[in-house]
Design an enzyme around this catalytic site. Structure first.
Site, PDB file in Angstrom:
ATOM      1  N   ARG A 111     -20.066  18.095 -15.597  1.00  0.00           N
ATOM      2  CA  ARG A 111     -20.976  17.751 -16.684  1.00  0.00           C
ATOM      3  C   ARG A 111     -21.708  19.021 -17.106  1.00  0.00           C
ATOM      4  NH1 ARG A 111     -19.821  12.733 -16.649  1.00  0.00           N
ATOM      5  NH2 ARG A 111     -19.990  11.374 -14.862  1.00  0.00           N
ATOM      6  N   GLU A 121     -35.281   9.524 -13.888  1.00  0.00           N
ATOM      7  CA  GLU A 121     -34.181  10.321 -14.411  1.00  0.00           C
ATOM      8  C   GLU A 121     -34.154  10.079 -15.915  1.00  0.00           C
ATOM      9  OE1 GLU A 121     -30.785  11.091 -11.368  1.00  0.00           O
ATOM     10  OE2 GLU A 121     -30.917   8.935 -11.624  1.00  0.00           O
ATOM     11  N   ALA A 122     -33.586  11.038 -16.662  1.00  0.00           N
ATOM     12  CA  ALA A 122     -33.530  10.893 -18.123  1.00  0.00           C
ATOM     13  C   ALA A 122     -32.802   9.603 -18.512  1.00  0.00           C
ATOM     14  CB  ALA A 122     -32.836  12.107 -18.734  1.00  0.00           C
ATOM     15  N   ASN A 123     -31.881   9.109 -17.646  1.00  0.00           N
ATOM     16  CA  ASN A 123     -31.116   7.897 -17.962  1.00  0.00           C
ATOM     17  C   ASN A 123     -31.951   6.613 -17.900  1.00  0.00           C
ATOM     18  OD1 ASN A 123     -31.354   7.156 -15.225  1.00  0.00           O
ATOM     19  ND2 ASN A 123     -29.347   7.976 -14.684  1.00  0.00           N
ATOM     20  N   ASP A 158     -29.753  -1.884 -18.080  1.00  0.00           N
ATOM     21  CA  ASP A 158     -28.328  -1.684 -17.794  1.00  0.00           C
ATOM     22  C   ASP A 158     -27.813  -2.933 -17.074  1.00  0.00           C
ATOM     23  OD1 ASP A 158     -29.647  -1.277 -15.423  1.00  0.00           O
ATOM     24  OD2 ASP A 158     -28.270   0.261 -14.694  1.00  0.00           O
ATOM     25  N   SER A 182     -19.234  16.253 -11.304  1.00  0.00           N
ATOM     26  CA  SER A 182     -19.603  14.837 -11.326  1.00  0.00           C
ATOM     27  C   SER A 182     -19.543  14.285  -9.896  1.00  0.00           C
ATOM     28  CB  SER A 182     -18.624  14.071 -12.213  1.00  0.00           C
ATOM     29  OG  SER A 182     -18.687  12.697 -11.924  1.00  0.00           O
ATOM     30  N   GLY A 183     -20.404  13.328  -9.604  1.00  0.00           N
ATOM     31  CA  GLY A 183     -20.381  12.716  -8.279  1.00  0.00           C
ATOM     32  C   GLY A 183     -19.314  11.636  -8.162  1.00  0.00           C
ATOM     33  N   THR A 184     -18.803  11.155  -9.291  1.00  0.00           N
ATOM     34  CA  THR A 184     -17.925   9.973  -9.245  1.00  0.00           C
ATOM     35  C   THR A 184     -16.532  10.190  -9.821  1.00  0.00           C
ATOM     36  OG1 THR A 184     -18.955   9.290 -11.323  1.00  0.00           O
ATOM     37  CG2 THR A 184     -19.810   8.290  -9.318  1.00  0.00           C
ATOM     38  N   SER A 226     -23.512  -1.695 -11.581  1.00  0.00           N
ATOM     39  CA  SER A 226     -24.521  -1.231 -12.530  1.00  0.00           C
ATOM     40  C   SER A 226     -23.992  -1.152 -13.970  1.00  0.00           C
ATOM     41  CB  SER A 226     -25.048   0.118 -12.043  1.00  0.00           C
ATOM     42  OG  SER A 226     -26.061   0.603 -12.861  1.00  0.00           O
TER      43      SER A 226
END
Length: 545
Positions: A516, A382-384, A286, A509-511, A69
């Site tokens: 955050r 999502e805001a993204n 993206d 964070s998930g990653t 992504s």
């Protein structure tokens, strides 16, 4: 050669790279995503799991997408897509993690057989897996490993080569609904273009699109696919002037570099190349074309962004009006699903002005998608910029079968039916979401400035805080409150009380090993001040072990 021997022999060609400090590979929101050189063995094992999933679901086709992504070009990822184009069922994420982390090839065969027994899978029935990849050079190696696993597991497969993520999701659903009354579309990349282009023309109904749209494709797969798609729009039906920029897929190192939806959202500015034209209507995809952000640059006021929250409120408002004009208001439950990162002003606008139900879920599209399915029409972003609109089968039938009593009602029903085909129901799709936005702006005769005037965002700030161990931080209430470490949430609450219209939260964070922090308040300086205070709280608790 017996099944086990074939898997063992194939696995030896694609060994797993052990992670540092005994860490495990984890199947997260984006599947397995990390540096590409760690993923060959992972891709092989994901192939075995996808084959098991297909057999468990009575030979339905399962998808595998190789993409990272918006991540840099050195990364890649492997994720599984379920039969209707949705994310992998959550219980199977655990199985994926268990299978991928087997330390030896022999352990892998043993765990594979254990899963077969536990899940009561009949290995004699056919299995089918379809897959695609984005433009990253590492995709080729990962696809080879994946295909070797499918051959070893006696599984039929189709390699669709280079695709956007939403195209693969489309193909999975189209494959599994082919020849049924609920057929999702033709099973081909061309079928995807034809379905969306035809729906776009029907939804536009001869309306004019104002000026040129500039589309930044993040130097990813969205570039060539957008060029291809545009050939399917008949010029005599819709004059759609699109200028495609940042579409260089020949130099891997420029993928997502200083461009794309993630850059625009996090840096809050337009990509430096090409130089932004004042007032130009611009949007960014993206790297795998499943996120969308709109924006323009004003000579006086500077950069203005229309993110996922804005797209969500635009879609909800337009579809809500159409439902009323179609005479279906009493029969349709419309809901908007957001995460805690949605701007408070957008939530107020949707619930108070549009009078629509808003539900907040944890971050991650799978959570939003699941809740949106509970409505006749579920809008989630999502805001993204990642999101879509889901229409229930009942809603789609109502658009088609309701007998209109007036030309205006017929117009509304036809537009709703066209939107049902235009919007990718399986997953967020930058290309189809962009067309939805263009349809709405054309119907309303709006510029981006008109759209921006619907409400004023509260100033906000998002900060990444490195911590010693992110697993110390646990959340509750759709990730809006910390349940651990003890005492941290009380300190955040105290900080929030000091500012007007304020809210703030922190989550792991998930990653990556970080937290955050999001903060929002009535003025820019208060939002910044609040963010700094909460960051200090997280740093203190994150270092005190």
């Amino acid at each position: 050669m017996a099944h086990n021997d074939k898997i063992l022999a194939a696995s030896q060609k694609h060994p797993l790279v052990p992670l540092e400090r005994g860490q495990l590979y984890k199947y997260g929101t984006a599947g397995f995503r990390m540096r590409a050189d760690l993923l060959e063995g992972v891709a092989f094992r994901v192939g075995l799991l996808a084959a098991l999933r297909s057999r468990k679901l009575n030979s339905q086709a399962i998808g595998v997408m190789i993409t990272a992504s918006h991540n840099p070009a050195v990364d890649n990822g492997v994720k599984i897509v379920d039969p209707m184009g949705e994310m992998l069922e959550q219980d199977w994420e655990r199985l994926a993690t268990a299978l991928v982390n087997c330390p030896t090839h022999e352990d892998l065969v043993e765990v594979y057989n254990k899963l077969v027994a536990e899940l009561k899978i009949d290995l004699t029935i056919p299995a089918k897996v379809i897959y695609g990849r984005d433009t990253r050079p590492s995709g080729h190696t990962l696809v080879t490993a994946l295909a070797d696993a499918l051959v070893a597991a006696d599984t039929e497969y189709v390699d669709y080569k280079i695709l956007t993520t939403p195209q693969l999701h489309y193909l999975v659903r189209a494959t599994n609904t082919e020849g049924t009354p609920s057929s999702y579309g033709k099973v081909s990349e061309v079928g995807y273009y034809e379905k969306i282009a035809s729906a776009f023309v029907r939804a536009m109904k001869g309306r004019k699109i104002d000026g040129t749209l500039t589309v930044d494709c993040a130097n990813g797969v969205g570039g060539p696919k957008l060029h291809e798609f545009l050939k399917y729009i008949p010029k005599d039906k819709v004059a759609f002037d699109v200028k495609v920029v940042n579409d260089d897929v020949l130099r891997p190192e420029v993928l997502n570099l200083d461009c794309g939806a993630d850059f625009v959202k996090t840096k809050q500015r337009a990509p430096p190349i090409p130089k932004p034209q004042p007032g130009a209507r611009t949007c960014s995809f993206d790297g795998d074309a499943d996120r969308l952000i709109y924006y323009w640059v004003d000579p006086q006021t500077g950069f203005f962004m229309l993110d996922g929250d804005r797209i969500s409120s635009l879609a909800a408002s337009f579809i809500g009006d159409l439902i009323e004009s179609a005479g279906l208001k009493d029969d349709m439950r419309i809901g908007v699903v957001q995460t805690a990162y949605a701007n408070g002003a957008s939530t107020n606008y949707i619930s108070q002005h549009l009078k629509l139900k808003v539900i907040c879920t944890p971050t991650g599209v799978k959570h939003l998608h699941h809740v949106a399915q509970g409505f006749d029409i579920g809008v989630y972003f999502e805001a993204n910029g990642h999101g879509t609109v889901l229409f229930s089968p009942d809603a789609l039938n109502a658009f088609r079968d309701t007998k209109p009593q007036s030309p205006a009602q017929k117009d509304a029903l036809d537009t709703l039916a066209a939107l049902g085909d235009l919007i990718n129901q399986t997953v967020g799709d930058a290309l189809s979401d962009m067309l939805m936005v263009e349809v709405i702006l054309a119907h309303k005769n709006w510029t981006l400035r008109d759209w921006a005037m619907t409400y004023t965002d509260l100033p906000n700030r998002l900060v990444r805080v490195e911590v010693a161990d992110k697993d110390l931080f646990e959340t509750t209430d759709a990730e809006r409150r910390l349940s651990k470490p003890s005492g941290a949430q009380e300190e955040i609450d105290e900080a929030v009380k000091k500012y007007k219209d304020a809210r703030s939260f922190a989550r792991a964070s998930g990653t990556e090993n970080a937290c955050r922090v999001y903060a929002e308040a009535a003025t820019r300086s208060e939002a910044n001040e609040l963010a700094d205070r909460v960051v200090r709280v997280i740093e203190r608790y994150g270092s005190s072990q």
